[in-house]
Write a protein that holds these residues in place. Structure first.
Motif, PDB file in Angstrom:
ATOM      1  N   GLY A 151      22.076  21.492 -22.687  1.00  0.00           N
ATOM      2  CA  GLY A 151      21.565  22.726 -22.066  1.00  0.00           C
ATOM      3  C   GLY A 151      22.203  22.905 -20.707  1.00  0.00           C
ATOM      4  O   GLY A 151      22.499  21.919 -20.019  1.00  0.00           O
ATOM      5  N   ARG A 152      22.429  24.170 -20.316  1.00  0.00           N
ATOM      6  CA  ARG A 152      23.080  24.453 -19.040  1.00  0.00           C
ATOM      7  C   ARG A 152      22.414  23.693 -17.911  1.00  0.00           C
ATOM      8  O   ARG A 152      21.209  23.532 -17.883  1.00  0.00           O
ATOM      9  CB  ARG A 152      23.051  25.961 -18.736  1.00  0.00           C
ATOM     10  CG  ARG A 152      24.075  26.818 -19.489  1.00  0.00           C
ATOM     11  CD  ARG A 152      25.530  26.386 -19.313  1.00  0.00           C
ATOM     12  NE  ARG A 152      26.012  26.283 -17.954  1.00  0.00           N
ATOM     13  CZ  ARG A 152      26.750  27.189 -17.335  1.00  0.00           C
ATOM     14  NH1 ARG A 152      27.075  28.296 -17.952  1.00  0.00           N
ATOM     15  NH2 ARG A 152      27.175  26.967 -16.107  1.00  0.00           N
ATOM     16  N   GLU A 153      23.186  23.250 -16.993  1.00  0.00           N
ATOM     17  CA  GLU A 153      22.738  22.474 -15.819  1.00  0.00           C
ATOM     18  C   GLU A 153      22.155  21.119 -16.223  1.00  0.00           C
ATOM     19  O   GLU A 153      21.361  20.540 -15.498  1.00  0.00           O
ATOM     20  CB  GLU A 153      21.714  23.263 -14.986  1.00  0.00           C
ATOM     21  CG  GLU A 153      22.155  24.676 -14.599  1.00  0.00           C
ATOM     22  CD  GLU A 153      23.467  24.723 -13.838  1.00  0.00           C
ATOM     23  OE1 GLU A 153      23.751  23.766 -13.081  1.00  0.00           O
ATOM     24  OE2 GLU A 153      24.222  25.685 -14.025  1.00  0.00           O
ATOM     25  N   GLY A 154      22.557  20.636 -17.387  1.00  0.00           N
ATOM     26  CA  GLY A 154      21.939  19.422 -17.925  1.00  0.00           C
ATOM     27  C   GLY A 154      22.385  18.099 -17.308  1.00  0.00           C
ATOM     28  O   GLY A 154      21.896  17.040 -17.703  1.00  0.00           O
ATOM     29  N   SER A 155      23.272  18.131 -16.327  1.00  0.00           N
ATOM     30  CA  SER A 155      23.739  16.859 -15.767  1.00  0.00           C
ATOM     31  C   SER A 155      22.656  16.087 -15.011  1.00  0.00           C
ATOM     32  O   SER A 155      22.673  14.855 -14.992  1.00  0.00           O
ATOM     33  CB  SER A 155      24.919  17.071 -14.819  1.00  0.00           C
ATOM     34  OG  SER A 155      25.972  17.660 -15.509  1.00  0.00           O
ATOM     35  N   GLY A 161      26.877  17.594  -8.671  1.00  0.00           N
ATOM     36  CA  GLY A 161      26.975  18.838  -9.440  1.00  0.00           C
ATOM     37  C   GLY A 161      28.320  19.517  -9.236  1.00  0.00           C
ATOM     38  O   GLY A 161      29.130  19.116  -8.389  1.00  0.00           O
ATOM     39  N   GLY A 162      28.541  20.561 -10.011  1.00  0.00           N
ATOM     40  CA  GLY A 162      29.805  21.283  -9.996  1.00  0.00           C
ATOM     41  C   GLY A 162      30.170  21.824  -8.618  1.00  0.00           C
ATOM     42  O   GLY A 162      31.329  21.757  -8.195  1.00  0.00           O
ATOM     43  N   ALA A 163      29.165  22.343  -7.889  1.00  0.00           N
ATOM     44  CA  ALA A 163      29.455  22.938  -6.588  1.00  0.00           C
ATOM     45  C   ALA A 163      29.977  21.869  -5.618  1.00  0.00           C
ATOM     46  O   ALA A 163      30.833  22.148  -4.782  1.00  0.00           O
ATOM     47  CB  ALA A 163      28.206  23.595  -6.013  1.00  0.00           C
ATOM     48  N   GLN A 201      30.241  11.333 -17.497  1.00  0.00           N
ATOM     49  CA  GLN A 201      29.969  12.775 -17.560  1.00  0.00           C
ATOM     50  C   GLN A 201      28.478  13.074 -17.693  1.00  0.00           C
ATOM     51  O   GLN A 201      27.775  12.406 -18.449  1.00  0.00           O
ATOM     52  CB  GLN A 201      30.650  13.403 -18.790  1.00  0.00           C
ATOM     53  CG  GLN A 201      32.129  13.168 -18.928  1.00  0.00           C
ATOM     54  CD  GLN A 201      32.449  11.849 -19.622  1.00  0.00           C
ATOM     55  OE1 GLN A 201      31.598  11.227 -20.216  1.00  0.00           O
ATOM     56  NE2 GLN A 201      33.698  11.422 -19.511  1.00  0.00           N
ATOM     57  N   GLY A 202      28.042  14.114 -17.005  1.00  0.00           N
ATOM     58  CA  GLY A 202      26.721  14.657 -17.273  1.00  0.00           C
ATOM     59  C   GLY A 202      26.804  15.642 -18.429  1.00  0.00           C
ATOM     60  O   GLY A 202      27.895  15.903 -18.961  1.00  0.00           O
ATOM     61  N   VAL A 209      27.953   6.998 -11.374  1.00  0.00           N
ATOM     62  CA  VAL A 209      28.242   8.312 -10.802  1.00  0.00           C
ATOM     63  C   VAL A 209      28.359   9.318 -11.949  1.00  0.00           C
ATOM     64  O   VAL A 209      29.296   9.260 -12.747  1.00  0.00           O
ATOM     65  CB  VAL A 209      29.566   8.270  -9.998  1.00  0.00           C
ATOM     66  CG1 VAL A 209      29.897   9.637  -9.418  1.00  0.00           C
ATOM     67  CG2 VAL A 209      29.491   7.210  -8.901  1.00  0.00           C
ATOM     68  N   VAL A 210      27.373  10.206 -12.028  1.00  0.00           N
ATOM     69  CA  VAL A 210      27.358  11.206 -13.101  1.00  0.00           C
ATOM     70  C   VAL A 210      27.900  12.509 -12.528  1.00  0.00           C
ATOM     71  O   VAL A 210      27.395  12.995 -11.514  1.00  0.00           O
ATOM     72  CB  VAL A 210      25.908  11.418 -13.609  1.00  0.00           C
ATOM     73  CG1 VAL A 210      25.855  12.553 -14.626  1.00  0.00           C
ATOM     74  CG2 VAL A 210      25.345  10.128 -14.194  1.00  0.00           C
ATOM     75  N   VAL A 211      28.935  13.066 -13.142  1.00  0.00           N
ATOM     76  CA  VAL A 211      29.496  14.318 -12.613  1.00  0.00           C
ATOM     77  C   VAL A 211      29.394  15.472 -13.606  1.00  0.00           C
ATOM     78  O   VAL A 211      29.459  15.289 -14.816  1.00  0.00           O
ATOM     79  CB  VAL A 211      30.976  14.171 -12.162  1.00  0.00           C
ATOM     80  CG1 VAL A 211      31.099  13.227 -10.982  1.00  0.00           C
ATOM     81  CG2 VAL A 211      31.876  13.727 -13.310  1.00  0.00           C
TER      82      VAL A 211
END
Ligand code: ASP
Ligand code: MG
Length: 433
Positions: A213-217, A9-11, A198-199, A36-38
């Protein structure tokens, strides 16, 4: 060897140290073939939303400022990762920014707002993931990992519901299962192979970019796991696993060792931000184990989500959703709010893409809570105003407690005002002012 899917995730990749840590984790898994999905780095998605806002407001100075901020942020990460200031990654990222600038310029000059807010959102905000995946790929390649990079928009096919695109499962599964195994090359002597993608993003049948949708990764990672028919996927987070509350809110939060799909989907639905709500279904449908592990403690146990007989939880789970709007609709003439009104209310909500987080009705009123969205609210209120008397509170908080202990109520409420309360056998919900 089974392919694995890891999502970062982004963090976890918010700075150069984060990207280095990602490489460190992947080192531990050498010998594996891993997709690897980022997500976008750090708060980039929010920054891209700011850019979008400035673009929609036709505010060139703000557009410029938003570009400057996002470019500076990515430049800093690049300079923290690559010793050579002339490394090709710099050119790649500049190229992406130029492409985005071109898109925005064209929009301003010619057609203005092309196809509405949601469409523009997806074309612009999706760049966050394009930046991050390019940087992560180049860094791993630089570190001599056997790695490839692919644009997920060639694999994840969706409809044209911008900002909340629906997956075309058949086409997506076909593309992923056809193309990904072959992309998991080159390999090293141990047989490791990585594929960075990419996620969060996909493309519609016309090739326009869509977002999930937000946080969709997380969901993207699940789409890969499902399509590749594998047994397990891992989400790397900045927490030790799924906790029974957000530790930033309740410092006494504890890690849940195991969780059933059923409980996980309920938690996600009520807003536990640790997993995206859509993630669980494809995993449950093919019995894929989901591990949520700590990015800071890769050897830690984390949480395992799988098929379990019972609810399997013996502690309450607290979920807090902030920045909610509580809207109450009452009939103007004291007439009952009945099935026909409710069905009309829901069709207005659905056509505006508003998701109800909790609702309650009485004889002549209907109240519900939803996420604050400055763009949607005025449109929604206008539509409801035609038929109903409206009252609303913004900036309220929705607290959900699964498997609640009635004694915890006072502690939760404190000195705040309870605007709405609802209890079932397993779940307590409170809207607090
Ligand atoms: N970058 C996107 C977001 O922040 C998707 C994700 O993080 O999963 O919403
Ligand atoms: Mg993100």
């Amino acid at each position: 060897m089974d392919i694995q899917v890891f999502k970062f995730g982004g963090a976890s990749i918010r700075d150069a140290a984060g990207v280095r840590n990602l490489a460190h984790i992947l080192k531990k898994f050498s010998g594996n073939r891993i997709v690897v999905v980022v997500s976008a780095m750090g708060k980039t998605t929010n920054a891209m939303e700011e850019l979008l806002k400035a673009y929609m407001a036709k505010d060139p100075l703000q557009v410029l400022a938003a570009f400057e901020k996002a470019e500076q942020y990515h430049r800093e990460i690049i300079s923290g990762l690559f010793e050579d200031p002339g490394h090709p990654v710099g050119e790649v990222i500049r190229g992406l920014f130029d492409q985005l600038r071109g898109y925005i310029r064209k929009g301003h000059l010619y057609t203005g707002i092309r196809k509405g807010y949601d469409f523009e959102y997806d074309q612009i905000v999706s760049y966050g993931e394009l930046f991050s995946s390019a940087i992560v790929y180049h860094y791993l390649a630089d570190q001599k990992f056997p790695v490839n990079h692919t644009d997920v928009r060639n694999l994840v096919r969706t409809d044209a519901t911008y900002r909340d695109a629906r997956i075309d499962w058949k086409a997506t599964k076909q593309k992923i299962s056809d193309q990904v195994p072959a992309l998991l090359t080159p390999t090293d002597e141990q047989g490791s192979a990585l594929l960075v993608t990419q996620g969060f993003i996909g493309s519609d049948p016309l090739g326009n970019t869509t977002t999930l949708g937000r946080e969709g990764s997380d969901f993207t990672a699940a789409i890969f796991a499902y399509s590749l028919n594998i047994h397990e996927m891992t989400i790397w987070k900045d927490v030790p696993g799924v906790m029974n509350a957000d530790p930033k809110w309740r410092p006494d939060a504890i890690r849940l060792k195991t969780l059933s799909y059923r409980e996980a989907i309920e938690l996600a639905y009520y807003g536990a931000s640790v997993i995206h709500p859509k993630t669980i279904k494809p995993l449950e449908n093919s019995n894929i184990i989901l591990k949520v592990k700590s990015f800071f403690d890769p050897d830690g146990e984390g949480t395992t989500i799988q098929q379990l007989g019972s609810w399997s939880l013996d502690v309450p789970v607290y979920i807090r959703k902030q920045n909610q709007v509580l809207l109450s609709l009452s009939s103007r003439d004291f007439s009952f709010i009945m099935e026909e009104n409710l069905s009309r209310i829901f069709s207005i909500l659905a056509s505006n893409g508003v998701k109800v987080n909790v609702m309650q009705n009485s004889a002549i009123s209907f109240s519900f809570c939803f996420d604050y969205d400055p763009h949607k609210i005025p449109l929604l209120l206008d539509q409801f105003r035609e038929e109903y008397q409206i009252r609303y509170n913004d900036n309220v908080e929705l607290i959900t407690v699964r498997h609640y202990d009635p004694r915890c109520l006072d502690d939760l409420i404190g000195s705040r005002k309870v605007l709405l309360e609802q209890k079932s056998r397993s779940t307590l919900q409170l809207v607090l002012g």
